[in-house]
Scaffold this active site. Structure first.
Site, PDB file in Angstrom:
ATOM      1  N   PRO A   1      28.612  31.393  42.283  1.00  0.00           N
ATOM      2  CA  PRO A   1      29.110  32.590  41.598  1.00  0.00           C
ATOM      3  C   PRO A   1      28.836  33.854  42.417  1.00  0.00           C
ATOM      4  CG  PRO A   1      27.008  31.928  40.660  1.00  0.00           C
ATOM      5  CD  PRO A   1      27.369  30.879  41.683  1.00  0.00           C
TER       6      PRO A   1
ATOM      7  N   CYS B   1      46.491  59.530  50.200  1.00  0.00           N
ATOM      8  CA  CYS B   1      47.900  59.860  50.393  1.00  0.00           C
ATOM      9  C   CYS B   1      48.747  58.611  50.244  1.00  0.00           C
ATOM     10  CB  CYS B   1      48.106  60.471  51.767  1.00  0.00           C
ATOM     11  SG  CYS B   1      47.174  61.975  51.909  1.00  0.00           S
TER      12      CYS B   1
HETATM   13  C1  LIG Z   1      35.006  33.855  46.902  1.00  0.00           C
HETATM   14  C2  LIG Z   1      34.276  32.595  46.851  1.00  0.00           C
HETATM   15  C3  LIG Z   1      33.276  32.397  45.911  1.00  0.00           C
HETATM   16  C4  LIG Z   1      32.911  33.425  44.876  1.00  0.00           C
HETATM   17  O1  LIG Z   1      33.934  33.724  44.001  1.00  0.00           O
HETATM   18  P1  LIG Z   1      33.630  34.632  42.704  1.00  0.00           P
HETATM   19  O2  LIG Z   1      34.965  34.801  42.082  1.00  0.00           O
HETATM   20  O3  LIG Z   1      33.068  35.924  43.218  1.00  0.00           O
HETATM   21  O4  LIG Z   1      32.645  33.892  41.887  1.00  0.00           O
HETATM   22  C5  LIG Z   1      32.585  31.207  45.929  1.00  0.00           C
HETATM   23  N1  LIG Z   1      32.865  30.249  46.842  1.00  0.00           N
HETATM   24  C6  LIG Z   1      33.812  30.416  47.774  1.00  0.00           C
HETATM   25  C7  LIG Z   1      34.046  29.334  48.752  1.00  0.00           C
HETATM   26  C8  LIG Z   1      34.553  31.578  47.821  1.00  0.00           C
HETATM   27  O5  LIG Z   1      35.506  31.726  48.737  1.00  0.00           O
END
Ligand SMILES: *Cc1c(COP(=O)(O)O)cnc(C)c1O
Length: 463
Positions: A321, A391
């Site tokens: 997360p 802008c």
């Molecule tokens: C972006 C990403 C996350 C985190 O996503 P959230 O929406 O911020 O929880 C976790 N794992 C991978 C591989 C990602 O690319």
């Protein structure tokens, strides 16, 4: 959306224009705890406070625009995720949501792991003392130099994203006399967004090796053959701002299917499964995210059930997360500048920042809330569009929201839930220096990323 809503403000006609809004809230002065960081409240004078410090004081001390981060809230969310998954799983905070050395230290203290996806993120993590073995290195196009740094540092895992990378990482590891722990990122044919998921053709993207057509199985075959690699598991990340667990169900089913095929073909049971991140947060009062313990329970049950069906030992689960930890913990504080009422339409409220500090609205039509925070107001609601100073007519921070009709230049307004993907995606468009990130806790504020200055901008311009 409600068309019967009649905002009482003097700047509006009887019928509201089309937009992404519902009726104005009953009381514009209420700060909905769903979308604001946990310690946010109003003091006796009606001024909003965070961590016990009021926003007028914060604006005087740190200027606007600025991101104010509720440190206690950040730590408690990080802890809630770790506790929800317990000792049988690992929680990797996705650093791309927002990364700074203070954040890395908090995460380490709270027992989390960390995802990085560039040399810069890796350098930040290491410089703040995150043990390398708690770091996972992601990305669809890691450079050989980045791979070398990660292997040398001893990162806990590199998530392999392509056939070329399998060979590249194995080669670097062998050169350095190491055996690098790796996972393979697969695309399971599921893409999840907000309230729905689509289980069809979503191999059509840059990340990962498709399960379809046996490609992932072939990647596993190759990785298992290479001495420089220790294949520890399979990784899947299905999307972002997800509220519904059904996308994870399909993903887990398909990943466990691959684990079963691997056992049948190679006689090995890979010990780990990573289900990625993407859990949603409340940007507006209409969003209803789940609590970490509900998510942990659901994901653990799904994986356990699928593994029982496949007669596999349940692998160690990890999740990633980002938004769900940092997103709700910060708000952006702006000062109101010019105000332009348009009869029968809406009122354009310009603030001293914009798409340079929050690109999400322009980039993917993200929805946000906004509130007057330097005072309360008894005026009726006016339909407003909060825009920046850049802008560019697409420079919108909050597309449709209600603000008090007596809003005036010099008022402070704040946009909640800007902790994730705002400072980390900030730009210097129009040579506007990027705002600071200020942590607030127990009556004190502390800059954790300072405001950029014109000198910072000019330093890079070597003429
Ligand atoms: C972006 C990403 C996350 C985190 O996503 P959230 O929406 O911020 O929880 C976790 N794992 C991978 C591989 C990602 O690319």
């Amino acid at each position: 959306m409600s068309r019967s809503a009649h905002p009482a403000g003097p700047r509006h006609a009887d019928v509201l224009p089309e937009g992404h809004y519902s009726a104005p809230p009953a009381d514009l002065n209420v700060l909905d705890p769903k979308v604001w960081a946990r310690t946010v409240a109003r003091d006796a004078d009606g001024v909003a406070t965070v961590g016990g410090v009021d926003v007028k004081t914060l604006a005087e001390q740190h200027g606007t625009p600025a991101y104010f981060l509720d440190e206690a809230d950040f730590r408690s969310r990080a802890r809630a995720w770790r506790d929800a998954f317990g000792s049988d799983a690992d929680v990797f905070y996705a650093g791309k949501a927002f990364l700074s050395r203070a954040v890395v230290r908090w995460l380490h203290e709270e027992g989390l792991h960390l995802d990085v996806c560039s040399g810069g993120e890796l350098a930040t993590a290491l410089s703040a003392g995150m043990p390398a073995d708690r770091i996972a290195f992601h990305g669809n196009n890691k450079s050989t130099q980045e791979i070398r740094r990660a292997v040398e540092a001893g990162v806990g895992r590199i998530v392999l994203d392509s056939f070329q990378e399998i060979v590249r990482v194995a080669h670097v590891a062998q050169e350095l006399g190491r055996r690098q722990r790796v996972q393979i990122r697969v695309t399971v044919g599921v893409e999840a967004h907000t309230h729905e998921f689509i289980a069809t053709a979503h191999e059509d993207q840059k990340f990962g090796v498709p399960l379809a057509g046996g490609q992932a199985a072939e990647a596993v075959r190759r990785a298992l053959r290479l001495d420089g690699l220790e294949l520890i598991g399979i990784h899947s990340h299905i999307g972002s701002q997800i509220f519904d667990m059904s996308g994870f169900e399909v993903a887990a089913h398909r990943v466990v299917g691959l684990l079963r095929d691997i056992r049948d073909e190679h006689g090995v049971e890979l010990p780990e499964i990573d289900l990625g991140g993407g859990l949603g947060i409340a940007y507006t009062s209409g969003d209803d995210p789940r609590e970490p313990h509900e998510i942990a329970k659901a994901l653990t049950e799904i994986v356990t059930r699928e593994c029982e069906a496949a007669k596999l030992r349940t692998p160690r689960i990890s999740v990633e997360p980002g938004r769900a930890i940092v997103g709700p913990t910060a708000f952006t504080l702006y000062e109101v500048g010019t105000i332009k009422p348009l009869d029968n339409l809406r009122t354009y409220v310009s603030v001293d920042g914009g798409m340079s500090d929050n690109i999400r609205t322009a980039l993917y039509d993200a929805e946000y809330s906004v509130a007057l925070v330097s005072r309360t107001s008894d005026a009726g609601p006016m339909l407003a569009r909060v825009v920046g100073k850049h802008c560019e007519s697409g420079d919108i921070v909050v597309k449709d929201a209600f603000l008090p009709a007596d809003l005036a230049p010099g008022d402070l307004i704040a946009v909640p839930a800007t902790g994730a993907y705002c400072r980390s995606m900030a730009s210097n468009y129009n040579h506007v220096p990027r705002p600071p990130v200020v942590a607030v806790q127990d009556g004190a504020s502390r800059v954790i990323v300072r405001r950029e200055t014109e000198e910072d901008l000019l330093r890079l311009d070597v003429g």
